[in-house]
Design an enzyme around this catalytic site. Sequence first.
Site, PDB file in Angstrom:
ATOM      1  N   ARG A 257      -4.978  -1.332   5.343  1.00  0.00           N
ATOM      2  CA  ARG A 257      -4.489  -2.514   4.632  1.00  0.00           C
ATOM      3  C   ARG A 257      -5.604  -3.472   4.242  1.00  0.00           C
ATOM      4  NH1 ARG A 257       0.822  -3.667   7.243  1.00  0.00           N
ATOM      5  NH2 ARG A 257       0.143  -5.805   7.564  1.00  0.00           N
TER       6      ARG A 257
ATOM      7  N   ILE B  54       0.827  -1.214   0.000  1.00  0.00           N
ATOM      8  CA  ILE B  54       0.000   0.000   0.000  1.00  0.00           C
ATOM      9  C   ILE B  54       0.857   1.258   0.000  1.00  0.00           C
ATOM     10  CG2 ILE B  54      -1.936  -1.142   1.188  1.00  0.00           C
ATOM     11  CD1 ILE B  54      -1.086   0.634   3.692  1.00  0.00           C
ATOM     12  N   ASP B  55       2.151   1.125   0.333  1.00  0.00           N
ATOM     13  CA  ASP B  55       2.999   2.306   0.506  1.00  0.00           C
ATOM     14  C   ASP B  55       3.359   3.026  -0.796  1.00  0.00           C
ATOM     15  OD1 ASP B  55       2.970   1.432   3.119  1.00  0.00           O
ATOM     16  OD2 ASP B  55       4.966   0.532   3.045  1.00  0.00           O
TER      17      ASP B  55
HETATM   18  O1  F6P Z   1       4.414  -1.816   4.239  1.00  0.00           O
HETATM   19  C1  F6P Z   1       3.081  -1.776   4.580  1.00  0.00           C
HETATM   20  C2  F6P Z   1       2.876  -1.265   5.982  1.00  0.00           C
HETATM   21  O2  F6P Z   1       1.503  -1.228   6.256  1.00  0.00           O
HETATM   22  C3  F6P Z   1       3.505   0.105   6.282  1.00  0.00           C
HETATM   23  O3  F6P Z   1       2.725   1.165   5.783  1.00  0.00           O
HETATM   24  C4  F6P Z   1       3.622   0.073   7.771  1.00  0.00           C
HETATM   25  O4  F6P Z   1       4.665   0.899   8.216  1.00  0.00           O
HETATM   26  C5  F6P Z   1       3.922  -1.386   8.052  1.00  0.00           C
HETATM   27  O5  F6P Z   1       3.498  -2.112   6.917  1.00  0.00           O
HETATM   28  C6  F6P Z   1       3.255  -1.932   9.279  1.00  0.00           C
HETATM   29  O6  F6P Z   1       3.713  -3.220   9.486  1.00  0.00           O
HETATM   30  P1  F6P Z   1       3.042  -4.282  10.451  1.00  0.00           P
HETATM   31  O7  F6P Z   1       1.802  -4.790   9.772  1.00  0.00           O
HETATM   32  O8  F6P Z   1       4.059  -5.325  10.613  1.00  0.00           O
HETATM   33  O9  F6P Z   1       2.658  -3.571  11.711  1.00  0.00           O
END
Ligand code: F6P
Length: 321
Positions: free
Chosen positions: A254, A126-127
């Site tokens: 997400r 998503i980034d």
């Molecule tokens: O890379 C996708 C992402 O949602 C980033 O935007 C965020 O910093 C990270 O993953 C969060 O990771 P996790 O799901 O491990 O908390």
Amino acid sequence: LRTIGVMTSGGDAPGMNPAIRAVVRTALANGIRVIGIEDGYEGMLNGRFREMGARDVGGILQRGGTILRTARSMEFKTPEGQRKAIRQLSSAGIDAVVIIGGDGSLTGGMKLQEQGVPVIGIPGSIDNDIYGTDMCVGVDTALNTIVDAIDKLRDTASSHNRAFFVETMGRNCGYLAVQAGIICGAEMAIIPEYETPFKEVAEAVEDAYKRGKSHCIIVVAEGAKLNANELAAKLQEMNVGFDTRVTVLGHVQRGGKPTAFDRFLATRFGVKAIEFLLSGQTGVMTALTGRDITPIPLATVVNNRRTLSEEYIKMARILAR
Ligand code: F6P
């Protein structure tokens, strides 16, 4: 090429399922067997494999998340971990792997390719921080979720004369924050790519109040130096007119069913991944370049940093006035 593996890795992104579906069905249509690798590199290391038929990917186009599940693996980053994974692939008769994921997952893909396993990457994150592609799978859906949330926050913000600091995801990339800033009419977007002095934020909020605005929306990317909670607390103390509140959108960004754009992009990527494999182009990622899907070497992808469009940053600034 008789058997391929397909997997999702790293943070999930809406559209991963349509990508899996397109990979599976295009491979089967070309007489290639498909093995689903569960839980990303973690599953590859531990041989969590399952055969996938056309029916196994039925009814998943509209589903968020990933039916193959995903994980972030520390073990795979080690040379021993990689050797173990390669052994698992070879004992399952997997000749090539399609990896759907972000930067870290594609770096893992490059490691496999370097050690003789043909790999095709599909950008899923998503980034929108992956070099070489205009868009990644999941970005459009996440952005739509953010827009929906900010529109709702604006309703309550203007009813109460409040300033909202809305934290968006994106890791070290400000793409989601800048785009959301433009399309939600935020007063400001604070991003990791630029250092915004606190004074500038305070002035923007105060100025919005003085100009008679009923609300103020500041989008803060999670990777920015200034933090949404700290900003809100400081400005509340300074008595800038608006009462302040914070909303951290978090993992809501997400989830959800992929938008039409993401379904189509993921489907095109999945089909092209198999076409590239069949034509012997491996060690590449499917990239959206303009209207076309092109192969771009994984080494180029992981050794470069994607930068934000100056034009959009400027646009966000001008339109916030
Ligand atoms: O890379 C996708 C992402 O949602 C980033 O935007 C965020 O910093 C990270 O993953 C969060 O990771 P996790 O799901 O491990 O908390």
